[in-house]
Design a protein around this motif. Structure first.
Motif, PDB file in Angstrom:
ATOM      1  N   GLU A  67       0.808  -1.214   0.000  1.00  0.00           N
ATOM      2  CA  GLU A  67       0.000   0.000   0.000  1.00  0.00           C
ATOM      3  C   GLU A  67       0.843   1.266   0.000  1.00  0.00           C
ATOM      4  O   GLU A  67       0.334   2.356  -0.275  1.00  0.00           O
ATOM      5  CB  GLU A  67      -0.933   0.014   1.220  1.00  0.00           C
ATOM      6  N   ASP A  68       2.138   1.161   0.315  1.00  0.00           N
ATOM      7  CA  ASP A  68       3.020   2.328   0.347  1.00  0.00           C
ATOM      8  C   ASP A  68       3.653   2.618  -1.006  1.00  0.00           C
ATOM      9  O   ASP A  68       4.325   3.653  -1.158  1.00  0.00           O
ATOM     10  CB  ASP A  68       4.151   2.114   1.369  1.00  0.00           C
ATOM     11  N   LEU A  69       3.468   1.746  -1.979  1.00  0.00           N
ATOM     12  CA  LEU A  69       4.190   1.826  -3.247  1.00  0.00           C
ATOM     13  C   LEU A  69       3.280   2.296  -4.375  1.00  0.00           C
ATOM     14  O   LEU A  69       2.200   1.743  -4.580  1.00  0.00           O
ATOM     15  CB  LEU A  69       4.783   0.459  -3.597  1.00  0.00           C
ATOM     16  N   ASP A  70       3.738   3.322  -5.091  1.00  0.00           N
ATOM     17  CA  ASP A  70       3.005   3.777  -6.264  1.00  0.00           C
ATOM     18  C   ASP A  70       2.932   2.650  -7.285  1.00  0.00           C
ATOM     19  O   ASP A  70       3.899   1.910  -7.464  1.00  0.00           O
ATOM     20  CB  ASP A  70       3.692   4.993  -6.889  1.00  0.00           C
ATOM     21  N   GLU A  71       1.820   2.552  -7.967  1.00  0.00           N
ATOM     22  CA  GLU A  71       1.492   1.520  -8.942  1.00  0.00           C
ATOM     23  C   GLU A  71       1.087   0.212  -8.252  1.00  0.00           C
ATOM     24  O   GLU A  71       0.065  -0.380  -8.579  1.00  0.00           O
ATOM     25  CB  GLU A  71       2.647   1.250  -9.932  1.00  0.00           C
ATOM     26  N   ALA A  72       1.857  -0.250  -7.297  1.00  0.00           N
ATOM     27  CA  ALA A  72       1.542  -1.529  -6.649  1.00  0.00           C
ATOM     28  C   ALA A  72       0.230  -1.453  -5.867  1.00  0.00           C
ATOM     29  O   ALA A  72      -0.536  -2.421  -5.840  1.00  0.00           O
ATOM     30  CB  ALA A  72       2.675  -1.951  -5.722  1.00  0.00           C
ATOM     31  N   TYR A  73      -0.038  -0.302  -5.238  1.00  0.00           N
ATOM     32  CA  TYR A  73      -1.253  -0.207  -4.416  1.00  0.00           C
ATOM     33  C   TYR A  73      -2.520  -0.319  -5.265  1.00  0.00           C
ATOM     34  O   TYR A  73      -3.602  -0.620  -4.748  1.00  0.00           O
ATOM     35  CB  TYR A  73      -1.258   1.104  -3.634  1.00  0.00           C
ATOM     36  N   LYS A  74      -2.390  -0.081  -6.578  1.00  0.00           N
ATOM     37  CA  LYS A  74      -3.553  -0.165  -7.477  1.00  0.00           C
ATOM     38  C   LYS A  74      -3.973  -1.612  -7.741  1.00  0.00           C
ATOM     39  O   LYS A  74      -5.071  -1.857  -8.219  1.00  0.00           O
ATOM     40  CB  LYS A  74      -3.235   0.523  -8.802  1.00  0.00           C
ATOM     41  N   ASP A  75      -3.092  -2.553  -7.439  1.00  0.00           N
ATOM     42  CA  ASP A  75      -3.367  -3.967  -7.711  1.00  0.00           C
ATOM     43  C   ASP A  75      -4.261  -4.547  -6.612  1.00  0.00           C
ATOM     44  O   ASP A  75      -3.834  -5.388  -5.818  1.00  0.00           O
ATOM     45  CB  ASP A  75      -2.036  -4.727  -7.820  1.00  0.00           C
ATOM     46  N   SER A  76      -5.498  -4.104  -6.575  1.00  0.00           N
ATOM     47  CA  SER A  76      -6.416  -4.531  -5.505  1.00  0.00           C
ATOM     48  C   SER A  76      -6.776  -6.010  -5.617  1.00  0.00           C
ATOM     49  O   SER A  76      -7.099  -6.659  -4.609  1.00  0.00           O
ATOM     50  CB  SER A  76      -7.700  -3.691  -5.559  1.00  0.00           C
ATOM     51  N   ALA A  77      -6.694  -6.570  -6.831  1.00  0.00           N
ATOM     52  CA  ALA A  77      -7.012  -7.990  -7.020  1.00  0.00           C
ATOM     53  C   ALA A  77      -5.800  -8.890  -6.754  1.00  0.00           C
ATOM     54  O   ALA A  77      -5.917 -10.115  -6.819  1.00  0.00           O
ATOM     55  CB  ALA A  77      -7.530  -8.234  -8.440  1.00  0.00           C
TER      56      ALA A  77
END
Length: 212
Positions: free
Chosen positions: A124-134
């Motif tokens: 959740e602290d990382l840009d782009e990675a936090y978007k991977d909700s699935a």
């Protein structure tokens, strides 16, 4: 007032840290058929007011399901950072002789805020990675860990935390002004307390005459 003074001190503190390693675990999944990713690490530093590429490290191979983590060892590269830093992790996808880059995640931080020479970031602290909700690319327990050490000039006796001359003088002046203000407020409150005690200890008429 105290928290504002502390914030001022932390924002104006200048230090230099050497980046020793960057570790991500578990390995992100950006490829198929048993392969997960082919990572490339880029580190940017904003020294002198403009971002510059400090280092670029190729992991050198594709990581698969058998790998538990990716470790970038920077001990021999002398990657020294002073101010704002941006770390970018890239997946290189090869197809038909071409290489296409895809940003897996990135994050930025200020060197002065690094505590105990460690930086631990979750998904959740990382840009782009936090978007991977699935959680298609990143495990929900994904972590990125950075380790540092003090640069050589920080290790010298008496120079643990470096300050710029003008900024340090300004901070000392503000600290002295705050100290005088606190002393004046303390003296005023002490006078009020003494007057209140005197009023309570004497008859009302005499006290009123004395105060007036």
């Amino acid at each position: 007032m105290l928290h504002r003074r502390l914030a001022f001190a932390m924002r104006t503190r200048t230090r230099a840290l050497r980046l020793l390693s960057v570790v991500m675990k578990p390995v992100p999944a950006f490829a198929t058929m048993g392969h997960k990713c082919n990572p490339l690490l880029r580190v940017y530093d904003s020294t002198a007011g403009a971002y510059r590429l400090v280092c670029e490290i190729d992991a050198g191979r594709d990581y698969t399901d058998a790998d538990c983590s990716v470790i970038f060892d920077l001990n021999k590269l002398d990657v020294v950072m002073n101010e704002d830093v941006t770390v970018v992790m890239v997946h290189r996808r090869r197809a038909l002789g071409f290489v296409k880059e895809e940003i897996m995640f990135r994050f930025s931080f200020y060197v002065g805020f690094v505590e105990d020479y460690q930086l631990l970031l979750c998904k959740e602290d990382l840009d782009e990675a936090y978007k991977d909700s699935a959680c298609r690319n990143f495990d929900p327990r994904f972590l990125c860990f950075c380790s540092f050490e003090a640069a050589e000039y920080e290790r010298k006796e008496g120079i643990d935390d470096m300050w710029s001359g003008d900024t340090f003088e300004e901070f000392l002046q503000q600290a002295e002004a705050n100290r005088r203000r606190v002393e004046e407020e303390g003296a005023y409150l002490e006078g009020v307390a003494s007057a209140t005690t005197a009023v309570e200890a004497t008859p009302t008429g005499e006290a009123f005459t004395e105060v007036r």
